[in-house]
Design a protein around this motif. Structure first.
Motif, mmCIF file in Angstrom:
data_model
loop_
_atom_site.group_PDB
_atom_site.id
_atom_site.type_symbol
_atom_site.label_atom_id
_atom_site.label_comp_id
_atom_site.label_asym_id
_atom_site.label_seq_id
_atom_site.Cartn_x
_atom_site.Cartn_y
_atom_site.Cartn_z
ATOM 1 N N LEU A 1 3.227 5.840 -2.833
ATOM 2 C CA LEU A 1 4.448 6.552 -3.208
ATOM 3 C C LEU A 1 4.494 6.769 -4.710
ATOM 4 C CD1 LEU A 1 7.087 7.655 -1.907
ATOM 5 C CD2 LEU A 1 8.135 5.482 -2.531
ATOM 6 N N ASN A 2 4.218 5.719 -5.476
ATOM 7 C CA ASN A 2 4.246 5.821 -6.937
ATOM 8 C C ASN A 2 3.120 6.704 -7.483
ATOM 9 O OD1 ASN A 2 6.593 4.348 -7.714
ATOM 10 N ND2 ASN A 2 5.537 2.474 -7.138
ATOM 11 N N ASP A 3 1.987 6.736 -6.787
ATOM 12 C CA ASP A 3 0.850 7.562 -7.212
ATOM 13 C C ASP A 3 0.914 8.985 -6.651
ATOM 14 O OD1 ASP A 3 -0.120 5.307 -8.492
ATOM 15 O OD2 ASP A 3 -1.662 4.891 -6.979
ATOM 16 N N ASN A 4 1.912 9.257 -5.804
ATOM 17 C CA ASN A 4 2.019 10.535 -5.082
ATOM 18 C C ASN A 4 0.728 10.831 -4.315
ATOM 19 O OD1 ASN A 4 3.539 12.740 -4.207
ATOM 20 N ND2 ASN A 4 2.675 14.086 -5.761
ATOM 21 N N ASP A 5 0.217 9.796 -3.669
ATOM 22 C CA ASP A 5 -1.007 9.877 -2.870
ATOM 23 C C ASP A 5 -0.623 10.323 -1.460
ATOM 24 O OD1 ASP A 5 -3.256 9.423 -1.304
ATOM 25 O OD2 ASP A 5 -3.636 7.415 -2.095
ATOM 26 N N LEU A 6 -0.577 11.635 -1.254
ATOM 27 C CA LEU A 6 -0.100 12.182 0.012
ATOM 28 C C LEU A 6 -1.003 11.829 1.185
ATOM 29 C CD1 LEU A 6 1.108 15.724 -1.123
ATOM 30 C CD2 LEU A 6 2.346 13.557 -1.090
ATOM 31 N N THR A 7 -2.284 11.704 0.948
ATOM 32 C CA THR A 7 -3.208 11.355 2.030
ATOM 33 C C THR A 7 -2.884 9.972 2.581
ATOM 34 O OG1 THR A 7 -4.932 12.738 1.058
ATOM 35 C CG2 THR A 7 -5.641 11.057 2.632
ATOM 36 N N THR A 8 -2.683 9.012 1.696
ATOM 37 C CA THR A 8 -2.355 7.653 2.142
ATOM 38 C C THR A 8 -0.975 7.604 2.770
ATOM 39 O OG1 THR A 8 -3.805 6.675 0.485
ATOM 40 C CG2 THR A 8 -2.085 5.252 1.397
ATOM 41 N N LEU A 9 0.005 8.278 2.162
ATOM 42 C CA LEU A 9 1.352 8.300 2.749
ATOM 43 C C LEU A 9 1.309 8.866 4.161
ATOM 44 C CD1 LEU A 9 3.423 9.468 -0.343
ATOM 45 C CD2 LEU A 9 3.488 7.206 0.736
ATOM 46 N N ASP A 10 0.615 9.987 4.344
ATOM 47 C CA ASP A 10 0.503 10.580 5.678
ATOM 48 C C ASP A 10 -0.188 9.638 6.648
ATOM 49 O OD1 ASP A 10 1.782 12.877 4.838
ATOM 50 O OD2 ASP A 10 -0.043 14.083 4.715
ATOM 51 N N GLN B 1 0.839 -1.203 0.000
ATOM 52 C CA GLN B 1 0.000 0.000 0.000
ATOM 53 C C GLN B 1 0.877 1.257 0.000
ATOM 54 O OE1 GLN B 1 -2.528 0.349 3.470
ATOM 55 N NE2 GLN B 1 -3.702 2.036 2.590
ATOM 56 N N TYR B 2 1.946 1.239 0.780
ATOM 57 C CA TYR B 2 2.877 2.360 0.818
ATOM 58 C C TYR B 2 3.511 2.578 -0.562
ATOM 59 C CZ TYR B 2 6.887 5.246 1.929
ATOM 60 O OH TYR B 2 7.816 6.261 1.935
ATOM 61 N N GLU B 3 3.974 1.502 -1.193
ATOM 62 C CA GLU B 3 4.612 1.624 -2.511
ATOM 63 C C GLU B 3 3.650 2.186 -3.548
ATOM 64 O OE1 GLU B 3 7.849 1.266 -3.471
ATOM 65 O OE2 GLU B 3 8.146 1.118 -1.310
ATOM 66 N N PRO C 1 9.676 7.464 -9.874
ATOM 67 C CA PRO C 1 9.149 6.095 -10.016
ATOM 68 C C PRO C 1 10.228 5.049 -9.731
ATOM 69 C CG PRO C 1 8.580 7.436 -11.927
ATOM 70 C CD PRO C 1 9.532 8.238 -11.091
ATOM 71 N N ARG C 2 9.814 3.948 -9.120
ATOM 72 C CA ARG C 2 10.766 2.889 -8.768
ATOM 73 C C ARG C 2 10.054 1.549 -8.742
ATOM 74 N NH1 ARG C 2 11.769 3.990 -2.312
ATOM 75 N NH2 ARG C 2 10.015 2.774 -1.544
ATOM 76 N N HIS C 3 10.867 0.497 -8.752
ATOM 77 C CA HIS C 3 10.322 -0.846 -8.554
ATOM 78 C C HIS C 3 11.157 -1.540 -7.484
ATOM 79 C CE1 HIS C 3 13.550 -1.788 -11.432
ATOM 80 N NE2 HIS C 3 13.549 -2.983 -10.877
ATOM 81 N N ILE C 4 10.520 -2.474 -6.809
ATOM 82 C CA ILE C 4 11.168 -3.196 -5.710
ATOM 83 C C ILE C 4 12.013 -4.328 -6.284
ATOM 84 C CG2 ILE C 4 10.785 -4.548 -3.607
ATOM 85 C CD1 ILE C 4 9.933 -1.521 -3.560
#
Length: 127
Positions: free
Chosen positions: A23-32, A18-20, A69-72
């Motif tokens: 992060l990739n979507d620049n979803d600041l609400t979820t990151l916070d 969910q974090y990744e 953008p990144r991949h694991i």
């Protein structure tokens, strides 16, 4: 409690996924929401040391375009107790040869599992 509790590992893996995505979507609400809402929370980035959730939120809000953008490449999860876990991963940014590393310490709070400490770094390019 064993360090390899499969149920908790699966739960933490889902949160890490969910974090990744956020992060990739620049979803600041979820990151916070995934970070512990405290001035004790810290995030050491590639070029910044952020102490407290306010500093972390401020950094993200002014970062143009979000994280590159990144991949694991690899992820390990270690469950320390029913209330603490560590996620370590290697990642590679799109169009880069360097490997990045991220460590997150997750704690189980009354509001659910949250990141209380994070560290991101990039290895030197060997080429």
């Amino acid at each position: 409690m064993p360090l390899d509790d499969p149920t908790l590992i699966q739960h933490i893996a889902a949160l890490s996924d969910q974090y990744e995505k956020a992060l990739n979507d620049n979803d600041l609400t979820t990151l916070d929401a995934l970070f512990y809402d405290s001035e004790e929370t810290l995030r050491y980035g590639v070029g910044e040391n952020l102490y407290g959730i306010t500093a972390i939120r401020n950094f993200r809000s002014v970062r143009s375009g979000g994280s590159p953008p990144r991949h694991i490449v690899r992820r390990t999860i270690t469950v320390l107790s029913p209330d603490a876990a560590i996620v370590n991963l290697e990642f590679q940014r799109t169009h880069e040869t360097r490997i990045g590393r991220q460590s997150q310490t997750w704690i189980n709070t009354p509001q659910g599992w949250k990141i209380i400490a994070a560290h991101v770094s990039l290895m030197l390019d060997k080429s």
